[in-house]
Enzyme design. Structure first.
Site, mmCIF file in Angstrom:
data_model
loop_
_atom_site.group_PDB
_atom_site.id
_atom_site.type_symbol
_atom_site.label_atom_id
_atom_site.label_comp_id
_atom_site.label_asym_id
_atom_site.label_seq_id
_atom_site.Cartn_x
_atom_site.Cartn_y
_atom_site.Cartn_z
ATOM 1 N N HIS A 142 0.844 -1.193 0.000
ATOM 2 C CA HIS A 142 0.000 0.000 0.000
ATOM 3 C C HIS A 142 0.881 1.247 0.000
ATOM 4 C CE1 HIS A 142 -3.039 2.730 2.258
ATOM 5 N NE2 HIS A 142 -3.210 2.818 0.963
ATOM 6 N N GLU A 154 2.883 0.400 3.275
ATOM 7 C CA GLU A 154 2.369 -0.594 4.218
ATOM 8 C C GLU A 154 2.455 -1.941 3.506
ATOM 9 O OE1 GLU A 154 -1.093 0.624 7.115
ATOM 10 O OE2 GLU A 154 -1.515 1.549 5.186
ATOM 11 N N ASN A 193 -5.130 3.978 7.773
ATOM 12 C CA ASN A 193 -6.532 4.407 7.705
ATOM 13 C C ASN A 193 -7.295 4.111 8.988
ATOM 14 O OD1 ASN A 193 -6.740 5.837 5.306
ATOM 15 N ND2 ASN A 193 -6.724 3.940 4.114
HETATM 16 P P1 NAD Z 1 -7.524 5.946 -10.404
HETATM 17 O O1 NAD Z 1 -8.958 5.947 -10.707
HETATM 18 O O2 NAD Z 1 -6.748 7.206 -10.455
HETATM 19 O O3 NAD Z 1 -6.783 4.925 -11.416
HETATM 20 C C1 NAD Z 1 -7.263 3.637 -11.700
HETATM 21 C C2 NAD Z 1 -6.822 3.269 -13.108
HETATM 22 O O4 NAD Z 1 -7.163 1.912 -13.366
HETATM 23 C C3 NAD Z 1 -7.495 4.108 -14.216
HETATM 24 O O5 NAD Z 1 -6.489 4.638 -15.054
HETATM 25 C C4 NAD Z 1 -8.356 3.086 -14.941
HETATM 26 O O6 NAD Z 1 -8.475 3.356 -16.348
HETATM 27 C C5 NAD Z 1 -7.596 1.815 -14.706
HETATM 28 N N1 NAD Z 1 -8.360 0.592 -14.872
HETATM 29 C C6 NAD Z 1 -9.671 0.376 -14.603
HETATM 30 N N2 NAD Z 1 -9.991 -0.917 -14.886
HETATM 31 C C7 NAD Z 1 -8.853 -1.515 -15.302
HETATM 32 C C8 NAD Z 1 -8.554 -2.824 -15.753
HETATM 33 N N3 NAD Z 1 -9.470 -3.786 -15.770
HETATM 34 N N4 NAD Z 1 -7.285 -3.077 -16.138
HETATM 35 C C9 NAD Z 1 -6.337 -2.112 -16.134
HETATM 36 N N5 NAD Z 1 -6.574 -0.860 -15.717
HETATM 37 C C10 NAD Z 1 -7.823 -0.563 -15.307
HETATM 38 O O7 NAD Z 1 -7.361 5.239 -8.974
HETATM 39 P P2 NAD Z 1 -6.187 5.426 -7.911
HETATM 40 O O8 NAD Z 1 -6.489 6.584 -7.046
HETATM 41 O O9 NAD Z 1 -4.884 5.335 -8.593
HETATM 42 O O10 NAD Z 1 -6.412 4.141 -7.004
HETATM 43 C C11 NAD Z 1 -5.981 2.867 -7.386
HETATM 44 C C12 NAD Z 1 -5.869 1.973 -6.189
HETATM 45 O O11 NAD Z 1 -4.936 2.534 -5.261
HETATM 46 C C13 NAD Z 1 -7.156 1.794 -5.400
HETATM 47 O O12 NAD Z 1 -7.184 0.489 -4.890
HETATM 48 C C14 NAD Z 1 -7.024 2.786 -4.282
HETATM 49 O O13 NAD Z 1 -7.772 2.427 -3.149
HETATM 50 C C15 NAD Z 1 -5.546 2.696 -3.997
HETATM 51 N N6 NAD Z 1 -4.954 3.864 -3.331
HETATM 52 C C16 NAD Z 1 -5.311 5.138 -3.706
HETATM 53 C C17 NAD Z 1 -4.721 6.222 -3.070
HETATM 54 C C18 NAD Z 1 -5.060 7.630 -3.472
HETATM 55 O O14 NAD Z 1 -4.815 8.552 -2.685
HETATM 56 N N7 NAD Z 1 -5.569 7.876 -4.671
HETATM 57 C C19 NAD Z 1 -3.772 6.020 -2.059
HETATM 58 C C20 NAD Z 1 -3.401 4.722 -1.734
HETATM 59 C C21 NAD Z 1 -4.004 3.665 -2.375
#
Ligand code: NAD
Length: 393
Positions: A142, A154, A193
């Protein structure tokens, strides 16, 4: 038996699935540290944007842009992207069915030596690993946003994760310049979290109640050395993101009260910096400007109430063998820019006083999060008179 050994040297190629906020940053840090990286997304435009964001960030960091980009390939072909990966890091949207689909494919398309990591913030690693034939090779990694700047990872042990895979994930995190914090048990919210909820929900509660306003709470929190108050941080991190965390904890039977103040901002689509307004106003969507907070009001609220709530959650994590005190303090320092961890704060203020604050809040509100943990009461009793009192900072 897992065929994976723990040496970091055996990982040369990394495939990141999902090129959004997190995925592009994860791809960037692995490429910066010499790994051959393939970044996969279903959306070609996202890959183009990811490349641009990485190039800009590399320039800002003074990295050799061409050399790093030379190690990075992008594709919309998931199967091709997965083949040949020694490590897969999944960073697709936070939906369990989608993540399980990705892991099912990754399990099928990679040899059993490939490590499969998820960047999930709130979903159990174990529920994701369950769809694979070899859940021993599934682990949580994470990262925090923005990935190139935030030190913490993490590293989460799912129920079946092997020691070798956990050790390799720790070694890989260090190898890309990060500080891994080990989460030994797959509990909802992990460390960050879980404690963020305890900390921020107390700030939100007093605003919900109308007893304090958010500027006064932010000012009071800064008094303890926090670079930003809770509402400034919520604006920065995304009010919608924290709202989703609250719901995820609630879904998994963690006692949670969803704040009306928080809900109202989400309904108004005022998510914070990214939408140009949240608790505070910003010059434009996505444009950050430090909030000017008057310290005149910093005595209106007792910020130790927030610390006490966080210490109670941290104590629960230690008691459940999720993490050590040291790991928790490191997590809050490197992951949330706390000036010191919750246990360091408790040692300074005195565990007995922390227990008193919690007992008062529990009597006033009846909320489970304030019921002083038995272990905390024991710590207060064994601490001796008054601990090291950090009187009225
Ligand atoms: P985001 O929406 O910015 O990006 C997700 C990406 O995945 C998009 O580009 C989308 O097109 C792509 N996608 C969707 N379906 C897909 C598939 N089947 N195959 C390949 N790509 C696909 O989301 P994010 O904020 O980057 O979050 C991603 C993960 O990270 C989540 O699990 C989130 O909980 C975790 N996370 C987010 C944060 C944050 O602050 N944004 C922090 C830590 C962890």
């Amino acid at each position: 038996m897992s065929m994976v050994d723990s040496s970091v040297e055996r990982v040369e190629t990394v495939t990141v699935i999902g090129a959004g906020s997190m995925g592009h940053g994860i791809a960037q840090v692995f490429a910066m540290h010499g790994y051959d990286v393939t970044l996969v997304d279903v959306d070609e435009d996202q890959l183009v944007t990811a490349n641009e964001r990485i190039a800009t960030s590399l320039d800002q960091l003074g990295e050799d842009r061409l050399a790093v980009l030379d190690r990075l390939t992008t594709t919309t072909d998931q199967a091709a992207g997965l083949s040949g990966a020694d490590l897969v890091v999944e960073a697709v949207p936070e939906r369990i069915e989608l993540k399980r689909e990705i892991f099912e494919a990754a399990d099928r398309l990679t040899p059993p030596t490939t490590i499969l990591a998820t960047n999930t913030s709130t979903l159990p690693v174990t529920e994701i690993a369950d769809v694979t034939d070899d859940p021993e090779r599934v682990v949580g990694m994470h990262f925090s946003n923005p990935v190139p700047l935030m030190e913490i990872v993490e590293v989460i042990r799912g129920e079946a994760t092997s020691d070798e895979v956990l050790e390799t994930a720790i070694a890989l995190s260090k190898d890309v310049g990060k500080t891994p914090v080990v989460v030994e048990k797959d509990v909802p919210g992990f460390i960050l979290n879980r404690i963020n909820y305890a900390f921020w929900s107390e700030a939100l509660r007093v605003v919900d109640d109308g007893t304090h306003d958010f500027e006064a709470v932010d000012a009071a929190n800064r008094r303890l050395g926090f670079p930003m108050g809770p509402f400034e941080v919520l604006d920065f991190a995304g009010i919608d993101v924290f709202y989703m965390v609250c719901q995820a904890l609630d879904d998994r039977d963690v006692p949670v009260v969803i704040s009306e103040t928080l809900e109202a901002r989400v309904e108004a689509a005022a998510y914070g910096m990214k939408s140009g307004e949240g608790f505070y106003d910003y010059p434009a969507p996505g444009e950050y400007e430090r909030v000017d907070i008057s310290m005149e009001r910093s005595q209106e609220y007792d910020p130790w109430q927030m610390i006490a709530s966080a210490v109670n959650a941290a104590t629960w994590l230690v008691d459940e063998d999720v993490a050590t005190e040291e790991a928790i303090d490191t997590a809050m320092l490197t992951g949330m820019n706390w000036p010191q961890g919750p246990f360091a704060f408790a040692g300074e203020y005195g565990y007995d006083r922390i227990v008193d604050v919690l007992q008062r809040l529990y009597d006033e509100t009846g909320r489970e999060q304030y019921r002083p943990h038995d272990r905390l009461i024991e710590m207060a009793e064994s601490e001796g008179p008054d601990g090291v009192a950090g009187d009225d900072i």
